[in-house]
Design an enzyme around this catalytic site. Sequence first.
Site, PDB file in Angstrom:
ATOM      1  N   LYS A   1       0.821  -1.215   0.000  1.00  0.00           N
ATOM      2  CA  LYS A   1       0.000   0.000   0.000  1.00  0.00           C
ATOM      3  C   LYS A   1       0.855   1.265   0.000  1.00  0.00           C
ATOM      4  CE  LYS A   1      -4.219  -2.037   1.474  1.00  0.00           C
ATOM      5  NZ  LYS A   1      -3.733  -3.424   1.656  1.00  0.00           N
TER       6      LYS A   1
HETATM    7  C1  LIG Z   1      -4.343  -4.472   0.936  1.00  0.00           C
HETATM    8  C2  LIG Z   1      -3.581  -5.745   0.803  1.00  0.00           C
HETATM    9  C3  LIG Z   1      -4.001  -6.737  -0.111  1.00  0.00           C
HETATM   10  C4  LIG Z   1      -5.249  -6.600  -0.987  1.00  0.00           C
HETATM   11  O1  LIG Z   1      -5.107  -5.589  -1.935  1.00  0.00           O
HETATM   12  P1  LIG Z   1      -6.385  -5.008  -2.688  1.00  0.00           P
HETATM   13  O2  LIG Z   1      -5.914  -3.829  -3.462  1.00  0.00           O
HETATM   14  O3  LIG Z   1      -7.359  -4.632  -1.589  1.00  0.00           O
HETATM   15  O4  LIG Z   1      -6.907  -6.088  -3.554  1.00  0.00           O
HETATM   16  C5  LIG Z   1      -3.238  -7.876  -0.215  1.00  0.00           C
HETATM   17  N1  LIG Z   1      -2.134  -8.059   0.558  1.00  0.00           N
HETATM   18  C6  LIG Z   1      -1.714  -7.137   1.440  1.00  0.00           C
HETATM   19  C7  LIG Z   1      -0.504  -7.414   2.260  1.00  0.00           C
HETATM   20  C8  LIG Z   1      -2.415  -5.951   1.598  1.00  0.00           C
HETATM   21  O5  LIG Z   1      -1.991  -5.026   2.493  1.00  0.00           O
END
Ligand SMILES: *Cc1c(COP(=O)(O)O)cnc(C)c1O
Length: 465
Positions: A112
């Site tokens: 993120k």
């Molecule tokens: C947020 C997240 C996801 C999922 O990503 P999306 O964009 O919501 O599909 C998967 N793995 C980790 C470690 C995350 O922080």
Amino acid sequence: MRYISTRGQAPVLPFDDAVLAGLATDGGLYVPETWPTLSAADLRAMRGLSYAEIAKRVIRPFVGETVAPADLDRIIDETYGTFSHRAVVPMKELDQNLWLLELFHGPTLAFKDVALQFLGRLFDHLLAQRGERVTIVGATSGDTGSAAMEACRDRSAIDIFILFPEGRTSEVQRRQMTTIDAANVHALSLQGTFDDCQDMVKAMFNDADFRKRMNLSAVNSINWARVVAQIVYYVSSAVALGAPDRSVSFSVPTGNFGNVFAAYGAKRMGVPIDKLFVGTNRNDILARFFESGAMTMAAVEPSLSPSMDIQVSSNFERLLFDLYGRDGAAVADTLTRFRQEGTFSVSENALNSVRETFDGTRVSDEETLAVIKKLHEGTGEILDPHSAIAVETAERLRHLAGTSPVVALACAHPAKFPDAVERAVGLRPALPGRLADLLDRAERQTSLPNDLKTVQDHIEETLKR
Ligand SMILES: *Cc1c(COP(=O)(O)O)cnc(C)c1O
């Protein structure tokens, strides 16, 4: 470049307004009116460039005239300067034709950061240009909160308050939020559950007077700028593996469908992407959709990959919009039905067309632990549970990708999920250098009762100081 709502009833906006708005006024999500394209020559010209340089070339057409080129370049350089790995998002070979794209070298060790570090700086710049300030409020069960707080720290036009459930996050998760030493960042530990935190944030947004007085805003996963920033690593990894002369497939662990929608965006821009494999945990609404064409809600159950413990994937609406021939009324109709009845189906034609690119599978907790163990034994790599789902999904579905290499996305550093990793391989991964002293840093947080008025008063008082 103009942006339209997936529900067809909101004003058409330029990039800056779409980013600051987040959600469209008709409840829809913003998408570009037409996708910018990268020609074969554009892709070839990216060979050998740094990640930040590729980011500038990918992001610029989406931004148009709304940010001066020199400002955008500076924002992008600063954003990727916060990553601890010189390659920003390095790629490793796991097996013949199978690659791991490491997206976890940012400040909070999760993918993120790639988008939020950009969004925080962009938000700040757009607000400063307008002489505005916002108060961002959000709820977190652990991970997204710290990524948002790190992204907004020290930004002069932003204050951020993140609510988390007291005593219900891991110590590392809590400390990643409470040890941020920045005056505009506020960790609020709520005496309640994650649902209470989410309800509290909703209630604050629903209080029109408070919302206006505080100029409330959010940086959630539907924000268009987050999608744009995520498109970049699909382009850069495809180019590294031979695009435009060779096609590539990706395996993406998914929750809100934001990450894999960005992959679809890269494909729409002209990157030769063959297949997109969607991996879910036991919360498998998307895997079931790609099998059957039916989207059917179920209760969310906790798993070893908590960032994917989601049943309604908000960004899926953007794909649905294209599937329905960009008919906003049809999207609005379908989603209203989905909310009322808990289910909707797409036609066989639509399912066939989506399955030309997408496929999905679910990976149980036991299978997740088994793949972490197997990869450790076979390669020495230690994966976190989310990344393990991507690798297992790639292994199961890669026969569909023919000879194109498959890139599995590693979305979190294994040290973020030490308990699961220890169960799988018998050792606890160490926190990387930048967080090595996390457990010794001073914490700063405010504990508050689960009471709207008390939380609102606290925020208002804090902002007066
Ligand atoms: C947020 C997240 C996801 C999922 O990503 P999306 O964009 O919501 O599909 C998967 N793995 C980790 C470690 C995350 O922080």
